[in-house]
Structure formats: structure tokens, C-alpha cells
Design an enzyme around this catalytic site. Structure first.
Site, PDB file in Angstrom:
ATOM      1  N   HIS B 318       0.799  -1.879   0.020  1.00  0.00           N
ATOM      2  CA  HIS B 318      -0.149   0.422  -0.341  1.00  0.00           C
ATOM      3  C   HIS B 318       0.896   1.109  -0.143  1.00  0.00           C
ATOM      4  CE1 HIS B 318      -2.873   3.045   1.018  1.00  0.00           C
ATOM      5  NE2 HIS B 318      -3.856   1.978   0.864  1.00  0.00           N
ATOM      6  N   ARG B 338      -6.554  10.697  -0.669  1.00  0.00           N
ATOM      7  CA  ARG B 338      -5.853  10.617  -1.596  1.00  0.00           C
ATOM      8  C   ARG B 338      -7.124  10.513  -2.502  1.00  0.00           C
ATOM      9  NH1 ARG B 338      -2.368   6.238  -3.655  1.00  0.00           N
ATOM     10  NH2 ARG B 338      -2.932   5.591  -1.947  1.00  0.00           N
TER      11      ARG B 338
END
Lengths: 224, 542
Positions: B318, B338
Site C-alpha cells: 500500500h 487521496r
């Protein structure tokens, strides 16, 4: 070794590095954890911990994976607690506070002492959602209890023996199922899929070779 | 709290913020650019960190050393001595694993009338599902379609995914969302009831459904409550340490009670492996976002029973694991951060990658920034990192968005004195997901009769890289499919002998390959005690 602190794990003293979480400190002390350890990221509620600090009578709470040790910390974990989870058929319930009070009648006994709120390692307004149920406001109870990780620490401290975290999940399921407006676009899409609308287009794309797929992929529109 | 040295670096990020907000998102990598970036910087491409397997159905194929060490290892049970005798339980369907996939499978098998038993290593619901934050994909908006979802999935997986599995994933997606809604799960919705959906890395259309940033937690809490309401029998703290076979099919599993050391033979007409992934192997020394129990147990015992795996040479890192403070090193900073607009920024306060590229690409770009380009930040403990400029979220979406949409994240940081709504946070890639796993068909059936696999333990759906939000979907789509199919198949099967001949055979293969009897698996739980203490302790498992 880095700076160390002395903590006591269920009454037994250990010297551990000061930078560790309670969970890592227990492992540093030699415990291979089985109970009292789950996701290690603050989401599962397995590592509910109570502790006291020197010179302070107040009982404090934490998730062991999310709290740094302090000097003199006296730690005990409560990995399971005998709260009674009632069973129900969610499809047959009425979205009313009465439903919750029927399954968890001790909720009536809330004396607004706020100990549950003070015992929540997630800083949830636990008493607030219990009181919301008593006022008949399931929507508020569902929203206020949303971040609950169901560690059960609230229930361990409640003088009225309310299993707050179970009241919370029932409130949320009643809200989610009956009170929140339905996503009609989801239902429409399910119907379209059942009617076979996408069978052929999918068949077609599944048969494409990689070069054609790559082209299609690179040219696909990205929603703003 | 950030130390003074880092506060000064934060000023650089703050200074460039206004300018960055005016910039458009960086362009996407072309397929070719991405390929080059990955081959140079993605950990999967470090050949010295992998080795060819010496035994089993995937012999001569490459897998990380940490996985190979568990595969090239001996059983915890001595098959020459152990006799199962009378089974402790005989059921239609045995589900191994109490996460999202396992519980979904158990619910479906129960609904189909099968007699079900679920066993799990820790508590019911102790699984990566609970930790999944950002969301679950499903093509249910009018402008979206399962076909577009299909294309996103297969492009994200570098065109290596198994098409039939992807079809199952995207076509069942909306139904899974409807099922969760019917069970009373609380989704983020607008006032009319429409799902609020945003982008995830690699999506071309906004199809990320969420429940704040507790999406997996909310799913697991709902499914667990339903499971308990149905009074389906389950055994906690009892992982499966081997499968049983009778020469032609899987006949159940041997459970091991971690608290009492009792061995529990379970006879089942169908067995579903839903044991999850392998983050706790710490592949290549990475920290992990994963649950304590993510130790690849199902992969190991399935492989020993003859089930091949796919894509076990690829691991998902990740892009944004927490890099500071050290207490939460490697823990997940959800992609939703994000998705809501936060920028990835280097030490100079500049953006260096399109934030919503696929995870493999963003991770590789962050590693490039911290190595070749030398524009990373180094934390006081020496950990390389880049900034994730989270205060951008409130500037883009309105004051209070971080606290409202990302309560778990905000809480995680405020516990250590960092208010991510006002200060940027430091992140670095962390081991997150096992892209590959046991081979299954679109009903979750492995090539071994009577054995199913669902969720992270299986492979092929996501090819070489999974997109955000497709794992929560995968576990429910394939958990449900496996549960239904197993209940149906159980009607046609008889109970079989609880044999371990496959272990005898596997042991012989190990010996023939010259592998000494030194390593044992499955791992069950990682051991985080300090080395000097470990050497002085007697083993817990005989």
C-alpha cells in the site's frame, strides 16, 4: 537501550522501552499474545485495556495497540466480557426505540452517570447514544455510535448493566435497514444485470486480446 | 507531535500548498511508463528476494522467500502417528476463517439449508476485513457499468487477471451492495439515499462506496451480528492446521485449540478456506497494515493438499503506510485520503505522481522519490517517507471534512498529537495485500473436490495488482458464491475418511528435495517477542 519505563502487567513489573505501545511493550516483556490482540491497528476492539497511573485514583482506558506506555502504568486487559448478545430476526423488527428496549431492557436503567463515555477508548459519546434511544431517536443513536469498535469497555463500567455496544449495533442496523433512504440506483442496476443487459458486452470484452484491451484501457474516459 | 526539525520541513509543504491547489492532477502513466517504473522500483521485481519452489504443484515457480519458507516446511502433525479417530463434528459445510469471506460464506450456506460450522483462529470478526477503511467498489451509478468496472480491474491487474473471476466480481457487485443495505449496514448516502461514491486509485468512474473510513469495520460488525442472530455454530481460537483428504476429495480439517492444545478433527462434505492473507510474514522486511493473524495458513494447507496457486510472486504494497510516529509504523493510511484530494509531496513541497494511479505504481513512485531521486523525508528513527498533505482535503471539500469522513484516521493521529486536518502526515509503502493465492473457479471451487477458497487466500481475480475497494467486494462476492455452491454440492457428497496421506506424500517430496525437517508450518501467529527471550522459551506448539 533507549529510555525505559517500568510498567506492571497484571501486577508484575517489567522494564520496557518508553517508545512502545502497550501491546508492543507486553511482547517486549516476553508475552506471545493470544487473547487481547487482534488487528493491531485500532479497529477490532480485541485489546481493550484498563490502567492506572501512579498517584492517580482514576481508572483509564485504552486500546493497547494505540497507546504508548508511561512510567508506572499498571495494566490489565479485558479481552472478553459476559455481555448478553440478544438474537433477533432483523427482517421482522420495527424501527422503534421500543424494539431496542425490548431486547436490552437495562437501557431503561441509565442514570446518566456518563461513566460509559469516559470509558470509551474511541471517545464516543456513549451516554449520548443511550439517551438518544431513550428519547426514541434511533437515527441519532446510530450516528453517534458509528465509530464503535465493540471492545465492550463501556459495558464493563456501567452501573446499570447496559450492554451499550450491543444497543449501538442494533440501532445502526435498524437505521441502515429501515430509516435511511434506499439507494434506488443500486436496485435498478441489480435489475438490469438480472435482465441480462450486460451479458453480451462483457462476453465481448472478455474475448479481446491483450493489445485491444490495453488500447481500450488507455483510451477510457476518466470521470472528473 | 512533530519534533522541531520536522516542523521546519512542514513549512516547505505549507508554502507550496496554495500553488499546488491550482495545479491539475498529474497525467496518468501510459501502460509502458508504468511497466518501466514497476520493473525498476517495485519490490516484486527484486529477484534476490524470491526463490523457486522445490516442491508441490507450483514447483520451480518463484515466490518470496518468506512464503517459500512456509511452503518448504513440515506439518505440525506427524502423519505417521496421528489418527483422527471419531470426528468431533460432522457437518455439511465447514468454513475456516471468521472474516468477511468466511462469515458471508457461512450465512449463504446456512440460508441454503446446510449444516454449517465455522472455525476461526482468533475471535469471530478478527480479520483484515475489519481494518479495511476506504471503501467497496460496485458499478451501480447510471453512468457506470459492470463492463467499465471490468476494464478498470483488468487494467489495474496489468491484464493478467482471470476473466471469468473478474466477470463474477463486477456482475455481483451491485447485488452485494444491495445485500449489505438490506442487512442494515450504514453506507454514506446523500439525503435522497443515493450512495456517495468517489474515486479510488485506478478507477475511471467514481464507484467507491464507503461508511466513513470504517467501511470494512461496518461490514464486519453487520455480518457478525447477523451470523450470531442465526445461531450458526462457531469455534474461536481454533485455526485449521491441516486439511483431511481421502484420496479423491477434501473431507474436512484438523483444528487446533490454541488455548487448550486440543486437536479437533472436523468432518465435512465441503470445506471453505477463508483464511485471509499474509501480511504478517513481513515480506522483504516491510511493516504491514494487516491483522495479527494474517500468516498465510490457508495457502500452506491448501497447497499441501495439492491445490496450486496463482500470482504468488506478487505482493501489494500500500503506497501510504504510516511512517511516523514509530508507534503506528506501517499502519494503513486509507486511500480515501487521496480519494478526497490529498497530495503526495516530496521534501521540496512538490508533487511527483498522480495520487490515484494504481497502488503498485504509486508505491514504486514513492520508493523512487526516496531512493533514486533522493527527495524523500527521513524521520527521526531513520525511516524514509514522503508527505501526504492531508490539510488539502478540508481546503477542497470544506472545513471539517477530515473529521467527518476520516474519523478513524484523524483519531489515529490525534492520539499521538498530530492533527492531520491541519498538519501533513508522513507515509511510506507497507505490505498490504496478497495479490495471488489458491486457484479457484467462479464459484470458489479449488481443483480439489470438496474444497473451496474465498477472499484473500484465493488468487486470480486481481491479477498482479488489486484496486482499492475490490477486496471488500471480492470477499463478499466469492464468500457468498462459495457458501451457496458448497451447500449445494454437499447434498451430492458423502462423508469421507479423515486421512492425511497427502501430508505423507508432501513430506516425502520435501525429503526428496533435500529439505531438512527444521521448519514447520502453518505459522498460526507471528512472534514479536525479542530474540533473546525467544531463544530462552520453550515452544508453545509441540
Amino acid at each position: 537501550m533507549d529510555e525505559t519505563v517500568t510498567i506492571s502487567i497484571m501486577g508484575k513489573k517489567h522494564k520496557v522501552p518508553a517508545s512502545l505501545t502497550i501491546m508492543r511493550a507486553m511482547e517486549y516483556a516476553g508475552y506471545k499474545l493470544l487473547r487481547g490482540c487482534g488487528c493491531r491497528g485500532g479497529f477490532c476492539g480485541a485489546c481493550a485495556t484498563v490502567y492506572r497511573l501512579p498517584g492517580d485514583y482514576k481508572l483509564k482506558v485504552a486500546l493497547a495497540c494505540q497507546e504508548t506506555v508511561k512510567d508506572g502504568m499498571y495494566i490489565t486487559q479485558i479481552p472478553a466480557y459476559p455481555s448478553i448478545k440478544q438474537t433477533y430476526d432483523i427482517t421482522k423488527l420495527r424501527p422503534e426505540a421500543q424494539t431496542i428496549l425490548y431486547y436490552y431492557p437495562t437501557t431503561y436503567r441509565c442514570v446518566s452517570c456518563n461513566t460509559c463515555t469516559k470509558s470509551c477508548p474511541q471517545d464516543i459519546d456513549v451516554m449520548g447514544y443511550v439517551q438518544a434511544v431513550l428519547r426514541g431517536n434511533i437515527t441519532e443513536a446510530a450516528n453517534l455510535s458509528f465509530d464503535c469498535v465493540m471492545c465492550g469497555l463501556c459495558a464493563t463500567r456501567c452501573p446499570a448493566e447496559i450492554p451499550q455496544f450491543l444497543v449501538g449495533i442494533l440501532s445502526r442496523r435498524l437505521y441502515g435497514k429501515y430509516i435511511a433512504p434506499k439507494a434506488l440506483h443500486t436496485r435498478e442496476r441489480i435489475a438490469e444485470i438480472k435482465a441480462g443487459k450486460y451479458d453480451q458486452p462483457l462476453e465481448k470484452i472478455m474475448k479481446m486480446d491483450t493489445a485491444a484491451l490495453k488500447k481500450l484501457y488507455e483510451e477510457r474516459k476518466i470521470e472528473k | 507531535m512533530y519534533p522541531e526539525s520536522m516542523r521546519n520541513l512542514i513549512k516547505i509543504v505549507e508554502k507550496s500548498r496554495e500553488e499546488r491547489l491550482k495545479q491539475p492532477m498529474m497525467p496518468s502513466f501510459s501502460v509502458e511508463e508504468k511497466k518501466n517504473l514497476l520493473s525498476k522500483f517495485h519490490p516484486d521485481f527484486k529477484s534476490e528476494k524470491m526463490r523457486q519452489l522445490l516442491v508441490g504443484p507450483n514447483k520451480e515457480e518463484k515466490t518470496p522467500h518468506e512464503v517459500a519458507d512456509l511452503i518448504e516446511a513440515y506439518s505440525l502433525v506427524n502423519p505417521m502417528k496421528y489418527k483422527a479417530g471419531k470426528p468431533a463434528y460432522s457437518v455439511d459445510v465447514l468454513v475456516i476463517g471468521g472474516g468477511g469471506a468466511g462469515v458471508a460464506a457461512a450465512l449463504m450456506a446456512n440460508e441454503a439449508g446446510a449444516q454449517v460450522l465455522l472455525s476461526t483462529k482468533l475471535r469471530l470478526g478478527d480479520a483484515n476485513t475489519t481494518m479495511a477503511q476506504g471503501g467497496i467498489q460496485a458499478a451501480d451509478r447510471p453512468e457506470d457499468s459492470p463492463v467499465i468496472h471490468y476494464l478498470d480491474v483488468i487494467g489495474g491487474g496489468s491484464f493478467t487477471n482471470i476473466p471469468e473471476l473478474v466477470r463474477a466480481l463486477v456482475m455481483d457487485g451491485p447485488e452485494v451492495i444491495g445485500w449489505l443495505e438490506d442487512l442494515g449496514m450504514m453506507f454514506d448516502k446523500d439525503a435522497q439515499g443515493n450512495m456517495i461514491e468517489i474515486h479510488g486509485g485506478g478507477t475511471s468512474i467514481k464507484r467507491m462506496h464507503s461508511a466513513r473510513d470504517y467501511t470494512g469495520g461496518e461490514i464486519m460488525k453487520t455480518l457478525r451480528d447477523e451470523f450470531l442472530n442465526r445461531r450458526i455454530p462457531y469455534i474461536e481460537f481454533s485455526p485449521a492446521i491441516e486439511l483431511f483428504t481421502d484420496g479423491e476429495k477434501c473431507t474436512g480439517a484438523l483444528l487446533y485449540n490454541l488455548e487448550t492444545s486440543e486437536l479437533i478433527p472436523v468432518q465435512a462434505k465441503c470445506t471453505i478456506l477463508a483464511t485471509g492473507g499474509s501480511g504478517r510474514l513481513h515480506i522483504q522486511g516491510f511493516p504491514t497494515t494487516n491483522h495479527y493473524g494474517a500468516t498465510a495458513d490457508g495457502l500452506v494447507i491448501g497447497y499441501r493438499a495439492g491445490v496450486p496457486f496463482l500470482f504468488m510472486d506478487t505482493i501489494q504494497y500500500h503506497p501510504t503506510g504510516a511512517a511516523y510516529p514509530e508507534q503506528i509504523l506501517g499502519q494503513l493510511v486509507t486511500e480515501k485520503v487521496r480519494g478526497l484530494g490529498a497530495h503526495l509531496v516530496n521534501i521540496e513541497g512538490k508533487r511527483f505522481v498522480r495520487e490515484l494511479e494504481t497502488r503498485d505504481a504509486v508505491s514504486a513512485a514513492i520508493i523512487r522519490e526516496c531512493t533514486e531521486r533522493n527527495k524523500g523525508v527521513v524521520t527521526p528513527s531513520g525511516q524514509p517517507a514522503v508527505w501526504l498533505d492531508s490539510p488539502v482535503i478540508d481546503l477542497l471539500n470544506g472545513e471539517g471534512t477530515v473529521k467527518k469522513q476520516l474519523p478513524a484516521m484523524w483519531r489515529q493521529y490525534i492520539r499521538f498529537g498530530i492533527d492531520m486536518a491541519k498538519e501533513p502526515i508522513l507515509t511510506y509503502p507497507t505490505q498490504h495485500y496478497q495479490n495471488g493465492g489458491l486457484k479457484i473457479d467462479e464459484f470458489g471451487r479449488t481443483p480439489l473436490k470438496g474444497l473451496y477458497a474465498a477472499g484473500e487466500v484465493s488468487g486470480g481475480i486481481h491479477g498482479r495488482n488489486r484496486l482499492m475497494g475490490n477486496s471488500l467486494l471480492d470477499i463478499l462476492v466469492f464468500g457468498r458464491r462459495a457458501g451457496r455452491k458448497a451447500a449445494e454440492e454437499a447434498k451430492t457428497l458423502e462423508f469421507g475418511e479423515l486421512g492425511l496421506n497427502h501430508i505423507k506424500k508432501f513430506h516425502k517430496e520435501l525429503k526428496d528435495a533435500g529439505i531438512k525437517q527444521e521448519r514447520y508450518s502453518p505459522m498460526i501467529l507471528p512472534d514479536y517477542r525479542p530474540e533473546h527471550l525467544r531463544q530462552r522459551t520453550a515452544p508453545i506448539i509441540p
